[in-house]
Design an enzyme around this catalytic site. Structure first.
Site, short mmCIF file in Angstrom:
data_model
loop_
_atom_site.label_atom_id
_atom_site.label_comp_id
_atom_site.label_asym_id
_atom_site.label_seq_id
_atom_site.Cartn_x
_atom_site.Cartn_y
_atom_site.Cartn_z
N ASP A 36 13.06 5.40 -2.99
CA ASP A 36 12.04 6.29 -3.52
C ASP A 36 12.13 6.55 -5.02
N CYS A 82 -5.51 -4.22 9.45
CA CYS A 82 -6.49 -3.14 9.40
C CYS A 82 -7.87 -3.63 9.88
N CYS A 109 -9.29 5.95 7.91
CA CYS A 109 -8.52 6.74 6.92
C CYS A 109 -9.37 7.05 5.69
N CYS A 129 -10.26 11.14 4.74
CA CYS A 129 -9.51 11.77 3.64
C CYS A 129 -10.30 12.97 3.10
N CYS A 161 -4.86 7.17 12.05
CA CYS A 161 -4.73 5.70 12.12
C CYS A 161 -4.44 5.23 13.56
C1 B12 Z 1 4.33 8.16 -6.44
C2 B12 Z 1 4.45 8.23 -4.95
C3 B12 Z 1 3.54 9.02 -4.26
C4 B12 Z 1 2.29 9.59 -4.93
C5 B12 Z 1 1.26 8.44 -5.06
C6 B12 Z 1 1.12 7.62 -3.75
C7 B12 Z 1 0.46 6.26 -3.89
N1 B12 Z 1 -0.25 5.84 -2.86
O1 B12 Z 1 0.60 5.58 -4.89
C8 B12 Z 1 1.90 10.72 -3.96
C9 B12 Z 1 2.59 12.02 -4.37
C10 B12 Z 1 0.42 10.99 -3.79
C11 B12 Z 1 2.57 10.23 -2.66
C12 B12 Z 1 2.14 10.60 -1.42
C13 B12 Z 1 2.71 10.12 -0.23
N2 B12 Z 1 3.83 9.41 -0.12
CO1 B12 Z 1 4.76 8.63 -1.65
N3 B12 Z 1 5.65 7.69 -2.99
C14 B12 Z 1 5.46 7.51 -4.27
C15 B12 Z 1 6.44 6.52 -4.89
C16 B12 Z 1 7.55 7.30 -5.62
C17 B12 Z 1 5.82 5.49 -5.84
C18 B12 Z 1 4.53 4.86 -5.31
C19 B12 Z 1 3.80 4.03 -6.33
O2 B12 Z 1 4.40 3.45 -7.20
N4 B12 Z 1 2.47 3.95 -6.21
C20 B12 Z 1 1.64 3.13 -7.07
C21 B12 Z 1 0.87 2.13 -6.21
C22 B12 Z 1 -0.17 1.44 -7.10
O3 B12 Z 1 1.77 1.15 -5.74
P1 B12 Z 1 2.49 1.15 -4.30
O4 B12 Z 1 1.73 1.98 -3.34
O5 B12 Z 1 3.95 1.44 -4.47
O6 B12 Z 1 2.39 -0.42 -3.90
C23 B12 Z 1 1.26 -0.96 -3.22
C24 B12 Z 1 0.03 -1.13 -4.07
O7 B12 Z 1 0.44 -1.42 -5.39
C25 B12 Z 1 -0.65 -2.30 -3.38
N5 B12 Z 1 -1.30 -3.23 -4.27
C26 B12 Z 1 -0.74 -3.98 -5.21
N6 B12 Z 1 -1.67 -4.74 -5.79
C27 B12 Z 1 -2.82 -4.48 -5.18
C28 B12 Z 1 -4.09 -5.01 -5.36
C29 B12 Z 1 -5.13 -4.56 -4.53
C30 B12 Z 1 -6.48 -5.12 -4.73
C31 B12 Z 1 -4.89 -3.58 -3.53
C32 B12 Z 1 -5.97 -3.10 -2.64
C33 B12 Z 1 -3.60 -3.02 -3.38
C34 B12 Z 1 -2.60 -3.52 -4.19
O8 B12 Z 1 0.40 -3.03 -2.73
C35 B12 Z 1 1.62 -2.35 -2.82
C36 B12 Z 1 2.34 -2.40 -1.47
O9 B12 Z 1 1.63 -1.73 -0.48
C37 B12 Z 1 6.99 5.79 -3.60
C38 B12 Z 1 8.46 5.36 -3.68
C39 B12 Z 1 8.63 4.14 -4.53
N7 B12 Z 1 9.57 4.16 -5.43
O10 B12 Z 1 7.90 3.17 -4.38
C40 B12 Z 1 6.76 6.84 -2.47
C41 B12 Z 1 6.27 6.36 -1.08
C42 B12 Z 1 5.17 5.36 -1.32
N8 B12 Z 1 5.72 7.54 -0.46
C43 B12 Z 1 5.88 7.57 0.80
C44 B12 Z 1 5.30 8.55 1.65
C45 B12 Z 1 5.86 8.66 3.05
C46 B12 Z 1 4.24 9.34 1.18
C47 B12 Z 1 3.34 10.27 2.02
C48 B12 Z 1 2.98 9.76 3.42
C49 B12 Z 1 4.04 11.65 2.13
C50 B12 Z 1 3.20 12.73 2.77
N9 B12 Z 1 3.11 12.76 4.09
O11 B12 Z 1 2.65 13.56 2.10
C51 B12 Z 1 2.09 10.39 1.10
C52 B12 Z 1 1.04 9.30 1.41
C53 B12 Z 1 -0.14 9.30 0.47
C54 B12 Z 1 -0.83 7.93 0.45
N10 B12 Z 1 -1.94 7.77 1.16
O12 B12 Z 1 -0.34 7.00 -0.23
C55 B12 Z 1 6.69 6.38 1.31
C56 B12 Z 1 5.76 5.37 2.00
C57 B12 Z 1 6.29 4.78 3.29
C58 B12 Z 1 5.32 3.79 3.89
N11 B12 Z 1 5.54 3.52 5.16
O13 B12 Z 1 4.42 3.28 3.27
C59 B12 Z 1 7.34 5.87 -0.01
C60 B12 Z 1 7.56 4.36 -0.07
C61 B12 Z 1 8.70 6.61 -0.15
C62 B12 Z 1 9.78 5.97 0.69
N12 B12 Z 1 10.81 5.41 0.07
O14 B12 Z 1 9.72 5.92 1.90
N13 B12 Z 1 3.55 9.36 -2.94
S1 SF4 Z 2 -6.92 4.01 9.77
FE1 SF4 Z 2 -5.11 2.64 9.85
S2 SF4 Z 2 -5.87 0.71 10.71
FE2 SF4 Z 2 -7.65 1.89 10.06
S3 SF4 Z 2 -8.03 1.15 7.96
FE3 SF4 Z 2 -6.77 2.98 7.79
S4 SF4 Z 2 -4.69 2.22 7.71
FE4 SF4 Z 2 -5.94 0.52 8.48
S1 SF4 Z 3 -5.34 13.58 0.67
FE1 SF4 Z 3 -4.24 13.26 2.61
S2 SF4 Z 3 -5.66 11.92 3.72
FE2 SF4 Z 3 -6.23 11.76 1.57
S3 SF4 Z 3 -5.05 10.03 0.76
FE3 SF4 Z 3 -3.86 11.88 0.35
S4 SF4 Z 3 -2.46 11.96 2.09
FE4 SF4 Z 3 -4.12 10.59 2.72
#
Ligand code: B12
Ligand code: SF4
Ligand code: SF4
Length: 379
Positions: free
Chosen positions: A134, A188, A194, A198, A247
């Site tokens: 993380d 998906c 989802c 949201c 989901c």
């Molecule tokens: C910052 C952060 C947050 C931020 C931003 C989340 C986000 N979606 O970016 C906030 C505070 C909102 C957050 C919330 C949550 N988080 Co958080 N968070 C992080 C953290 C520290 C960095 C994430 C990051 O860099 N995001 C930037 C995005 C751009 O990159 P990414 O999601 O890491 O990578 C994906 C995208 O880049 C995508 N991608 C890349 N290129 C492209 C191109 C296209 C076209 C598309 C569509 C996608 C795509 O692919 C990558 C792999 O999936 C990580 C830990 C870590 N060091 O990675 C935990 C982490 C992602 N969080 C986690 C969790 C559990 C959560 C929550 C569920 C907690 C909660 N219940 O409240 C929520 C979920 C919200 C959500 N829908 O994402 C877990 C996820 C576990 C999992 N199974 O996926 C992590 C990995 C922590 C951990 N070590 O377990 N989080």
């Molecule tokens: S609800 Fe789950 S299966 Fe459906 S689009 Fe979202 S992540 Fe994918």
């Molecule tokens: S507000 Fe809640 S439902 Fe919407 S993306 Fe963030 S964690 Fe998911």
């Protein structure tokens, strides 16, 4: 040393110490992720919690010069709680997201990775290793996706077929050329549940989040919550699970097997009013072992006030008045003033009028006036 044989032994060892999934990928750069991270920053969609150095985030060799491979691990956490206390009038409760249930996952995953490191070093003493969970530079999801742990889903989570999205992720950069695992296909399909559910429209499109609008992020900020999000927070006092609970891939994934993440129902669904009078010390003693405590008690107390307003909990008004009048923190005074107006009792009206005469901080005064406005609106 036969690397393939050792890799199999390592996989077996990982299972024996309670790691639910393990995968391997090369340590080559994450080019697609890099573009994505740059784009997210340009759009203002990043949360600010991420490591800010995008080069380090996408080039494992900058973290370990001999980097050859990355080991990704996943450990499941529960989605269901036994004996959840109900939230009733006079005894309203907030909710911590599942990622905060039980012991802080950073501690648990770091311990597992430390054991893996020890195992590797026992067999390959000159191995170079660097583990993170993380708070490290790498994107845990991007690593996990490439190591075949799960697919990168529309709700942004990495979803595993075995445990759904309820898995914590961590990784270890290594100097050992482990064979990469097969990546998983996206599952998906046409679903977009989802995105549609949201509450704040934070999921802009499949796999793209505007973190600034995400309730999981907003519940962790320390400033006043912008007006448009207050009603949407509901009773969430830390994090948000809505895009996961909806989901279909999480259906029937209770994941009750990890003892460390077993929730204490009274802690993860706590009574709101007692939360408001906790001292730093009592908060730390009670909640300090949970990941949701990492920002301290202030955001949790602010969110608890918003939750009481959501429930229109009249029995909270005397406590809220005390906070509005005496608390040293402007964010707490202001949020309390807004909540008093929202709950809308006569006692609250008198207190708001009085506070309007004495409050000196502009930001709080604005909230007092918003509070007073509810009385005009609701007449
Ligand atoms: C910052 C952060 C947050 C931020 C931003 C989340 C986000 N979606 O970016 C906030 C505070 C909102 C957050 C919330 C949550 N988080 Co958080 N968070 C992080 C953290 C520290 C960095 C994430 C990051 O860099 N995001 C930037 C995005 C751009 O990159 P990414 O999601 O890491 O990578 C994906 C995208 O880049 C995508 N991608 C890349 N290129 C492209 C191109 C296209 C076209 C598309 C569509 C996608 C795509 O692919 C990558 C792999 O999936 C990580 C830990 C870590 N060091 O990675 C935990 C982490 C992602 N969080 C986690 C969790 C559990 C959560 C929550 C569920 C907690 C909660 N219940 O409240 C929520 C979920 C919200 C959500 N829908 O994402 C877990 C996820 C576990 C999992 N199974 O996926 C992590 C990995 C922590 C951990 N070590 O377990 N989080
Ligand atoms: S609800 Fe789950 S299966 Fe459906 S689009 Fe979202 S992540 Fe994918
Ligand atoms: S507000 Fe809640 S439902 Fe919407 S993306 Fe963030 S964690 Fe998911």
């Amino acid at each position: 040393m036969n690397i393939n044989q050792f890799q199999n032994n390592l996989i077996e060892y990982a299972a024996s110490i309670g790691i639910d999934k393990i995968g391997f990928t090369s340590a080559s750069p994450f080019h697609e992720l890099k573009n994505r991270l740059v784009r997210q920053q340009e759009l203002g969609y990043a949360s600010g919690f991420e490591e800010s150095d995008i080069e380090k985030r996408t080039h494992p060799e900058l973290l370990l010069s001999e980097a050859e491979s990355i080991i990704a691990i996943a450990i499941a956490y529960p989605s269901k709680m036994k004996d959840a206390p109900s939230s009733t009038k006079g005894a309203r409760r907030g909710i911590f997201a599942r990622a905060s249930w039980g012991m802080d996952y950073h501690t648990v995953l770091r311990e597992k990775l430390a054991l893996l490191e020890l195992f590797i070093l026992t067999h390959i003493p000159d191995a170079k290793l660097r583990s993170m969970v993380d708070t490290g530079e790498l994107s845990d999801r991007a690593v996990a996706e490439r190591a075949g742990i799960g697919w990168s889903a529309k709700n942004c989570a990495v979803i595993t077929p075995e445990f759904g999205s309820y898995v914590y992720l961590g990784e270890m950069v290594t100097s050992i050329p482990f064979a990469p695992s097969e990546q998983m296909e996206d599952q998906c399909g046409d679903c977009r549940l989802c995105l549609d559910i949201c509450p704040t429209g934070a999921l802009i499109e499949g796999g793209q989040l505007n973190a600034q609008r995400c309730i999981a992020f907003i519940t962790q900020t320390k400033t006043m919550v912008p007006d448009e999000f207050r009603a949407k927070i509901g009773n969430r006092i830390y994090g948000c699970d809505t895009c996961q609970t909806i989901c279909p891939k999480n259906k029937a994934k209770a994941n009750l097997h990890q003892e460390a993440f077993k929730p204490d129902p009274e802690l993860v669904k706590p009574l709101l009013i007692p939360l408001l009078s906790m001292t730093n010390r009592s908060f730390k003693e009670t909640y300090g072992h949970m990941s949701g405590a990492w920002r301290g008690k202030n955001p949790i107390q602010r969110n608890a006030i918003i939750a009481l307003a959501h429930f229109k909990e009249a029995s909270a008004v005397p406590t809220l008045i005390k906070l509005m009048e005496n608390d040293a923190r402007p964010v707490i005074r202001g949020t309390a003033a807004w909540a008093i107006g929202k709950i809308n009792t006569e006692e609250g009206l008198v207190a708001l009028k009085k506070a309007e005469q004495t409050e000196e901080v502009q930001e709080v005064l604005e909230e007092i006036r918003k509070g007073l406005l509810f009385y005009t609106l609701e007449k």
